[in-house]
Structures are given as structure tokens and as C-alpha cells.
Design a protein around this motif. Structure first.
Motif, short mmCIF file in Angstrom:
data_model
loop_
_atom_site.label_atom_id
_atom_site.label_comp_id
_atom_site.label_asym_id
_atom_site.label_seq_id
_atom_site.Cartn_x
_atom_site.Cartn_y
_atom_site.Cartn_z
N SER A 14 -5.50 6.34 2.14
CA SER A 14 -4.39 5.37 1.33
C SER A 14 -4.31 6.05 -0.80
O SER A 14 -3.70 7.09 -0.41
CB SER A 14 -5.69 4.83 0.47
OG SER A 14 -6.42 5.66 -0.41
N PRO A 112 -8.09 2.26 1.18
CA PRO A 112 -9.03 1.47 2.53
C PRO A 112 -8.52 2.95 3.41
O PRO A 112 -7.95 3.64 3.05
CB PRO A 112 -7.32 0.93 2.57
CG PRO A 112 -6.68 0.94 1.56
CD PRO A 112 -7.32 1.79 0.47
N ASP A 116 -14.33 1.89 3.58
CA ASP A 116 -14.35 0.52 3.53
C ASP A 116 -14.61 -0.15 4.79
O ASP A 116 -14.49 -1.05 5.18
CB ASP A 116 -12.60 -0.47 3.40
CG ASP A 116 -11.37 0.22 4.71
OD1 ASP A 116 -12.44 1.41 5.65
OD2 ASP A 116 -10.60 -0.12 4.74
N ASP A 143 -14.52 -4.80 -1.25
CA ASP A 143 -13.36 -5.97 -1.84
C ASP A 143 -13.93 -6.47 -3.47
O ASP A 143 -15.04 -7.26 -2.45
CB ASP A 143 -13.42 -6.96 -0.62
CG ASP A 143 -12.63 -7.69 -0.52
OD1 ASP A 143 -12.35 -8.99 -1.81
OD2 ASP A 143 -11.82 -8.85 -0.05
N THR A 165 -4.74 -14.81 -4.46
CA THR A 165 -3.81 -14.33 -3.23
C THR A 165 -2.32 -14.55 -3.52
O THR A 165 -1.91 -14.84 -3.90
CB THR A 165 -3.43 -14.48 -1.91
OG1 THR A 165 -3.27 -16.12 -1.74
CG2 THR A 165 -5.19 -15.19 -1.33
N PRO A 191 -5.86 -4.95 -8.15
CA PRO A 191 -6.40 -5.34 -6.74
C PRO A 191 -7.21 -5.33 -6.26
O PRO A 191 -8.23 -4.34 -6.60
CB PRO A 191 -6.08 -4.08 -6.05
CG PRO A 191 -4.88 -3.05 -7.59
CD PRO A 191 -5.75 -3.67 -8.33
N ARG A 193 -8.80 -4.71 -3.21
CA ARG A 193 -9.39 -3.91 -2.66
C ARG A 193 -8.43 -2.28 -2.57
O ARG A 193 -7.71 -1.27 -1.97
CB ARG A 193 -8.95 -3.70 -1.00
CG ARG A 193 -9.34 -5.13 -0.94
CD ARG A 193 -8.86 -6.06 0.63
NE ARG A 193 -8.27 -6.92 0.27
CZ ARG A 193 -7.99 -8.02 1.58
NH1 ARG A 193 -8.37 -8.34 2.59
NH2 ARG A 193 -6.55 -8.34 0.89
N ALA A 194 -8.92 -1.68 -4.13
CA ALA A 194 -8.10 -0.07 -4.49
C ALA A 194 -9.27 0.17 -5.65
O ALA A 194 -10.17 -0.93 -6.16
CB ALA A 194 -6.66 -0.63 -4.88
N GLU A 219 -0.05 -3.22 -4.34
CA GLU A 219 -1.46 -2.73 -3.70
C GLU A 219 -2.22 -3.11 -3.01
O GLU A 219 -2.52 -2.58 -1.70
CB GLU A 219 -2.46 -1.75 -4.73
CG GLU A 219 -1.94 -0.62 -5.87
CD GLU A 219 -1.33 0.41 -5.31
OE1 GLU A 219 -2.08 0.93 -4.12
OE2 GLU A 219 -0.60 1.30 -5.42
N ASP A 220 -1.66 -4.55 -3.12
CA ASP A 220 -2.98 -5.81 -1.87
C ASP A 220 -2.36 -6.57 -2.16
O ASP A 220 -1.75 -7.40 -3.35
CB ASP A 220 -4.32 -5.01 -2.68
CG ASP A 220 -5.41 -6.22 -1.68
OD1 ASP A 220 -5.64 -6.45 -1.08
OD2 ASP A 220 -6.87 -5.97 -2.18
N ASP A 221 -2.68 -7.72 -1.11
CA ASP A 221 -2.57 -8.95 -0.98
C ASP A 221 -3.31 -10.39 -1.92
O ASP A 221 -3.39 -11.49 -1.71
CB ASP A 221 -1.23 -9.44 0.29
CG ASP A 221 -2.67 -9.18 1.03
OD1 ASP A 221 -3.83 -9.37 0.79
OD2 ASP A 221 -2.27 -9.98 2.36
N LYS A 222 -4.56 -9.38 -2.27
CA LYS A 222 -5.30 -10.06 -3.23
C LYS A 222 -5.66 -9.42 -4.19
O LYS A 222 -6.34 -8.25 -4.38
CB LYS A 222 -6.61 -9.89 -2.36
CG LYS A 222 -7.68 -11.21 -2.56
CD LYS A 222 -8.32 -11.64 -1.55
CE LYS A 222 -9.48 -10.07 -0.89
NZ LYS A 222 -10.79 -11.17 -0.48
#
Length: 361
Positions: A14, A112, A116, A143, A165, A191, A193-194, A219-222
Motif C-alpha cells: 500500500s 490495503p 483490510d 472502508d 464512486t 479515499p 480505503r486509505a 488512491e481509490d475509486d470510492k
């Protein structure tokens, strides 16, 4: 009795690789060598498990040279599920070490592929006891979207905001901007999930939103867009009790800022404008409330090891910002500092985590 053998597992794939490596330096320095024999296992940024040197100074946190696990040619071979609980190491020349029996794994991984639930599931499959949280609590708290869903369901107050997203942003950017405009400025874009404030931006005006989302989506798509909260930043450290005992909370600490927000530089590189104060100067009622809420939040996500619960204490009461199931764990980080203020030294904290893992196993 002989010493118990602990695998200290750190590094990882990560963006928090260096933070984990710096934590390893603190752990290797402080762990009780009278009780434990240590096997340092590093994970390179590419995901290779290597046998590392047992030298704490190698992983010092320096702004000009962040610590890193480098591929030294060795490969750690994990035991087969149901087999002998022992590691072997294949050296760079291809030779194979004798089996090294192990008692427990101490995974000090952030982000990640480590914090996680992925590594926790791997160790579960192998049947290896490990310190810290399990698959479910790790995954939920990694998350931030689902963490807030769980906490809201348990009646724990969380900061207002919404999740977007990359697909939402690509297809309906105006809808995202309109949704964000429902919340008072400033906003925080982060992000989902960071951690370690990687990819986080503070948005002061609406025209800064696009750039902040670009940074977060790298960093994340969410991504979460949250209303900025006016309040004191209070953190409480929580530990899972021994089997049959309740979870317990430390005295709270406070982050006192004179910089814009608690970013990566402020957390780890000695940036100006950040003071960590523990215990926090709170009245008895507020102190009891944040400790009680921290345990409620930890138990709501089925916490199995440890967490740092971060609050904003506002004029209307405390609001949970997030839970970290493998919080910053360098000797100067808030999690160990809170326990030190509560009466548990850094060395004893590490011993407790190992003993707790063995008791649960």
C-alpha cells in the motif's frame, strides 16, 4: 520455558508502506527480548515476503529517506495449512533454511493488503495466531463508507457526508457537485480505503472540489465527501479484553493544530503546527463519554484486537470520525502515547497484544 517466537510482519503493497516500516523500527526496538525471539518479515512494495534484518535503526523515519523493505533475494515460505507451524527461508542462492517454529504473527501493516482483512484471512487459512483485528472488523474499518453504515446502525454519531464512486463522478459530475453543495464548507475529500491522510484534501471553496476528487481517486475509486466539523480532535485507544473480559479504552488524547489539518507531514514528518497532548484536557463527563463511545464503536464493528477511535468533540457532543484497526504505532504515535498515559508502557503494550492473540487462539 523458552522464548516465544514472534513474526513481526511489516511493509506491504500500500501507499503506507513507509509508515509500516517505521512502525517496525519502533517495535523491533521496544519488544521484550527476554520473552520473545523476533523474526522480522518484510513485504516489498511488489508483494514479496523477505527475511529482513533485525536492526531497528534501519527503519528510522526520516523525511529525506523514508524507510522501505527492499528485495534482498530471500523468500519467506509460509507453513502449509494444518502442517508444522514453522517458516522456512529460501536464500538468494536457492538454499533452504531449517524450519523456524513460530508462535504468533504481529502484523503491523497499514492500508490495503494488510489492514483490510486480506492478510488476516491468509493467516486464518494457515491456522497461525496473529495479533490485532480479524477479517470482518479489519475490512469494515478499512472502508470508511461501510464503517459509517455500521456505526450509524449502532447509534454511534458520525460526521455528515456522502460517498461518490469514480463511475458516479465520470457520469454525473454536476450531480456530485450539487450533492456536495448541500453541506456547509469546508469539506473533506478522502479515499474510502486509505489511511495516514494519504489522498485527503480540505476543500475551502466549491471550485476546489474537482482537484480534490482527482487526488482522492488516484488512491481509490470510492471517495467520501464530508462536512468539515468544528470541534476538538480527540482520539481514544481501545484494546480487546482477554477472553471473557470487556474491551477497554485508554485516556483520551488531543491533536492540537495550528496548521490547516492533520495531514501526512504533520503526522509523520515533524511538520510544524501539531501538538499531541495526552491525556486531553477534558472535563470528567466528556472524558467518560468519549471512552464509553470508543468502546461502543469498537464493539459495533466486532473489534477483535485494537483500534484508535477518532472523534470531533463539538458543542453538541462527540462525533466519531473513523476507526483505525492498525493505527499509527511508532513510539511517538497517539495510540501508544494514550496507553502510556493510562499506565501501559510501549513494551508492555506489545506484550499485551501478543498475549491477547495467543489467548484468543
Amino acid at each position: 520455558m523458552g522464548k516465544q517466537r514472534v513474526v513481526v510482519l511489516f511493509g506491504g503493497r500500500s501507499s503506507e508502506h513507509s509508515i509500516s516500516s517505521a512502525t517496525a523500527g519502533g517495535v523491533l526496538h521496544a519488544i521484550d527480548r527476554d520473552r520473545f525471539e523476533v523474526i522480522p518479515v518484510g513485504i516489498t512494495p511488489e508483494g514479496a515476503f523477505v527475511l529482513e534484518e533485525d536492526r531497528p535503526e534501519k527503519f528510522a523515519m526520516l523525511a529525506e529517506a523514508m524507510p522501505e523493505v527492499r528485495d534482498n533475494g530471500t523468500r519467506v515460505l509460509w507453513p502449509e495449512a494444518g502442517g508444522e507451524r514453522a517458516l522456512r527461508v529460501r536464500q538468494a542462492d536457492g538454499s533452504l533454511s531449517e524450519p523456524m517454529p513460530i508462535d504468533v504473527v504481529l502484523p503491523i501493516l497499514h492500508g490495503p493488503h494488510g489492514e483490510d482483512g486480506a492478510m488476516q484471512g491468509f493467516l486464518d487459512i494457515l491456522g497461525l495466531p496473529y495479533a490485532g483485528c480479524g477479517v470482518l472488523d479489519s475490512a469494515v474499518c478499512m472502508d470508511k463508507h461501510f464503517m459509517k453504515v455500521v456505526l450509524r446502525g449502532a447509534g454511534v454519531p458520525v460526521s455528515p457526508g456522502f460517498t461518490v464512486t469514480a463511475a458516479d463522478w465520470a457520469s454525473s459530475p454536476e450531480h456530485v457537485r450539487t450533492s456536495a453543495a448541500q453541506y456547509p464548507l469546508p469539506w473533506f475529500v478522502k479515499p474510502a480505503r486509505a489511511g495516514s491522510s494519504v489522498g485527503v484534501s480540505k476543500v475551502h471553496t466549491a471550485d476546489e472540489l474537482d482537484a480534490a476528487l482527482s487526488v482522492a481517486f488516484a488512491e481509490d475509486d470510492k471517495v467520501l465527501i464530508e462536512q468539515g466539523i468544528v470541534g476538538r480532535e480527540i482520539e481514544v485507544a481501545v484494546l480487546k479484553g482477554m477472553p471473557g473480559e470487556p474491551s477497554r479504552a485508554s485516556l483520551p488524547g488531543e491533536i492540537v493544530l495550528t496548521r490547516d489539518f492533520y495531514d501526512f507531514e504533520g503526522k509523520y514528518l515533524g511538520g510544524e503546527g501539531v501538538d499531541l497532548v495526552c491525556p486531553a484536557d477534558l472535563d470528567e463527563q466528556t472524558m467518560a463519554l468519549v471512552r464509553e463511545l470508543a468502546v461502543r464503536a469498537f464493539d459495533a464493528v466486532d473489534g477483535q484486537g485494537l483500534a484508535r477511535v477518532d472523534f470531533f468533540v463539538t458543542a453538541d457532543g462527540p462525533i466519531v470520525n473513523e476507526l483505525n484497526t492498525m493505527p499509527g504505532f511508532t513510539p511517538i504515535s497517539m495510540f501508544p502515547q494514550c496507553w502510556i498515559a493510562t499506565g501501559l508502557s510501549y513494551t508492555d503494550l506489545l506484550t499485551y497484544l501478543v498475549d491477547n492473540a495467543l489467548a484468543r487462539a
